[in-house]
Design an enzyme around this catalytic site. Structure first.
Site, PDB file in Angstrom:
ATOM      1  N   GLY A 113     -25.427 -67.462  99.307  1.00  0.00           N
ATOM      2  CA  GLY A 113     -24.003 -67.156  99.363  1.00  0.00           C
ATOM      3  C   GLY A 113     -23.682 -66.174 100.477  1.00  0.00           C
ATOM      4  O   GLY A 113     -22.719 -66.357 101.226  1.00  0.00           O
ATOM      5  N   ILE A 142     -31.984 -66.463  95.041  1.00  0.00           N
ATOM      6  CA  ILE A 142     -31.806 -67.328  96.208  1.00  0.00           C
ATOM      7  C   ILE A 142     -30.354 -67.782  96.311  1.00  0.00           C
ATOM      8  O   ILE A 142     -29.805 -67.869  97.411  1.00  0.00           O
ATOM      9  CB  ILE A 142     -32.757 -68.534  96.135  1.00  0.00           C
ATOM     10  CG1 ILE A 142     -34.200 -68.068  95.861  1.00  0.00           C
ATOM     11  CG2 ILE A 142     -32.691 -69.326  97.429  1.00  0.00           C
ATOM     12  CD1 ILE A 142     -34.738 -67.064  96.848  1.00  0.00           C
ATOM     13  N   ASP A 143     -29.726 -68.078  95.183  1.00  0.00           N
ATOM     14  CA  ASP A 143     -28.301 -68.418  95.205  1.00  0.00           C
ATOM     15  C   ASP A 143     -27.480 -67.271  95.793  1.00  0.00           C
ATOM     16  O   ASP A 143     -26.563 -67.487  96.592  1.00  0.00           O
ATOM     17  CB  ASP A 143     -27.801 -68.715  93.790  1.00  0.00           C
ATOM     18  CG  ASP A 143     -28.088 -70.138  93.359  1.00  0.00           C
ATOM     19  OD1 ASP A 143     -28.635 -70.908  94.161  1.00  0.00           O
ATOM     20  OD2 ASP A 143     -27.769 -70.474  92.202  1.00  0.00           O
ATOM     21  N   VAL A 144     -27.792 -66.063  95.379  1.00  0.00           N
ATOM     22  CA  VAL A 144     -27.063 -64.892  95.874  1.00  0.00           C
ATOM     23  C   VAL A 144     -27.238 -64.753  97.381  1.00  0.00           C
ATOM     24  O   VAL A 144     -26.269 -64.554  98.136  1.00  0.00           O
ATOM     25  CB  VAL A 144     -27.541 -63.612  95.163  1.00  0.00           C
ATOM     26  CG1 VAL A 144     -26.918 -62.370  95.801  1.00  0.00           C
ATOM     27  CG2 VAL A 144     -27.198 -63.662  93.677  1.00  0.00           C
ATOM     28  N   ASP A 167     -32.177 -72.831  92.016  1.00  0.00           N
ATOM     29  CA  ASP A 167     -32.657 -71.502  92.391  1.00  0.00           C
ATOM     30  C   ASP A 167     -34.096 -71.255  91.941  1.00  0.00           C
ATOM     31  O   ASP A 167     -34.932 -70.806  92.730  1.00  0.00           O
ATOM     32  CB  ASP A 167     -31.737 -70.433  91.797  1.00  0.00           C
ATOM     33  CG  ASP A 167     -32.220 -69.034  92.097  1.00  0.00           C
ATOM     34  OD1 ASP A 167     -31.789 -68.464  93.110  1.00  0.00           O
ATOM     35  OD2 ASP A 167     -33.043 -68.508  91.329  1.00  0.00           O
TER      36      ASP A 167
END
Length: 377
Positions: free
Chosen positions: A170, A165-167, A137
């Site tokens: 997802g 960015i991970d969020v 991320d």
């Protein structure tokens, strides 16, 4: 809504597991497959200084409510047979392996769709399945332009304080899987969905992307100030020392703000009368606003802005946030853990109020294998 679905989660850290929790909140059975040799999901060990938790760290609890954990060594024949048996009885697989690792372990899409012809396989990668680079991320935030834009003018580039960015990735994978479910209703058969962190990040640049693509302007650091609107994102301090942010989106709101602050004439100043003028003259405008807001108490200012429907609010700590009724509605509660829902749409699922707590590593191995009739290794 998804009580009929069984999800097999072959994902770790944040992006993939957030998708698993999303489906759990909507009633699906989610089985999290973890490698006992490595201690399971690495976030079990991601603890803040002084944090006193078991193998369910605060970080792990962010996206692992509602799941059951099974400990399986995928790099063994017995472990692969176990997971393949689970795949045959599952509807969706969520994966987040480094490129090449899924195929090496026998859990890639091409392998698993032969076991389950109606499988939906959703995977997170860093840069796409044909790029060997590992995606993290923080690195993606740097490479996708977020860090360059984030910070004070002339200051250091800053990473966001959450794995943004991970969020976002997802959420993109949730969308992709839901679209695949709709497509499957029409065409049948297996479905493959891939989201890369880098493309999820680029998609999320939104107006900052078009500031470059359309207007030819490279976004620079502006603190929290908005590049296209003023005063929007600008931070001021009230007489009682409270930091306060304004998000004035149109000329009517600006005129009303000036009236609230007792400077009605400022709304007709040629430097500030339109939004483009305010953006061009932001420093001068903020000097005027800083003085007047500095004479207001935060309580009076909040009430006055609410009465006139002018967007603005106190800058809160996370503790302050969870004192609000809106945040209280988002809390997941179990016997010994609190968490946050990933699904915020109304009406919220009643199932989410009865989720299992985040699982210990391998906590449900025996139960799952017995329930599904899978031979125990």
């Amino acid at each position: 809504m998804f009580e009929h679905l069984r999800i097999l989660e072959l994902a770790t850290v944040l992006a993939g597991p957030s998708v698993g929790q999303f489906f759990a909140e909507l009633g699906a059975e989610v089985i999290k497959v973890e490698n006992p040799a490595s201690g399971g999901d690495v976030t079990r060990t991601w603890k803040a200084a002084g944090e006193q938790t078991d193998d369910r760290s605060a970080y792990f609890c962010a996206v692992n409510f509602g799941k059951k954990s099974i400990a399986v060594k995928l790099d063994t024949d017995e472990g692969r047979r176990t997971v393949h048996a689970l795949v045959r009885q599952s509807d969706i697989v969520i994966a987040s392996y480094k490129p090449g690792d899924a195929a090496r372990l026998g859990v890639d899409y091409d392998t698993l769709k032969t076991l389950q012809p109606n499988l939906i396989y959703g995977q997170i990668t860093g840069y796409g399945s044909h790029d060997a680079r590992v995606g993290y991320d923080a690195v993606i935030q740097a490479e996708a332009g977020f860090m360059y834009m984030n910070g004070m003018p002339g200051g250091e580039s800053l990473k966001m304080p959450v794995a943004l960015i991970d969020v976002l990735a997802g959420h993109h994978l949730k969308e992709g899987i839901l679209v695949a479910m709709l497509r499957q209703q029409k065409t049948g058969g297996s479905q493959f969905v891939e989201v890369s962190l880098i493309q999820a990040a680029v998609a999320s640049l939104v107006n900052q992307a078009t500031n470059w693509l359309v207007a030819g302007q490279v976004p620079e650091k502006k603190g929290s100030a908005h590049p296209n609107i003023a005063p929007y994102g600008d931070v001021f301090k009230t007489a009682d020392g409270v930091e306060f942010l304004l998000s004035v989106g149109n000329d009517r709101q600006f005129s009303d703000l000036c009236a609230v602050l007792g400077i009605a004439e400022t709304a007709n100043d040629p430097r500030f009368v339109t939004n483009p003028a305010r953006v061009a003259n932001r420093p001068q405008l903020n000097t005027v606003l800083r003085e007047k807001i500095g004479q207001q108490s935060s309580a009076n200012l909040v009430q006055a802005l609410r009465d006139r429907k002018i967007p603005g609010g106190r800058i809160s700590t996370v503790q302050n946030v969870f004192e609000t009724p809106e945040a209280q509605e988002m809390i997941l509660r179990s016997v010994d853990r609190l968490g946050v829902k990933t699904y915020a749409a109304q009406p919220m699922s009643e199932k989410s109020t009865h989720l299992l707590p985040p699982p210990h590593l391998g906590e449900h191995t025996v139960e799952i294998l017995a329930k599904l009739g899978v031979p125990q290794t």
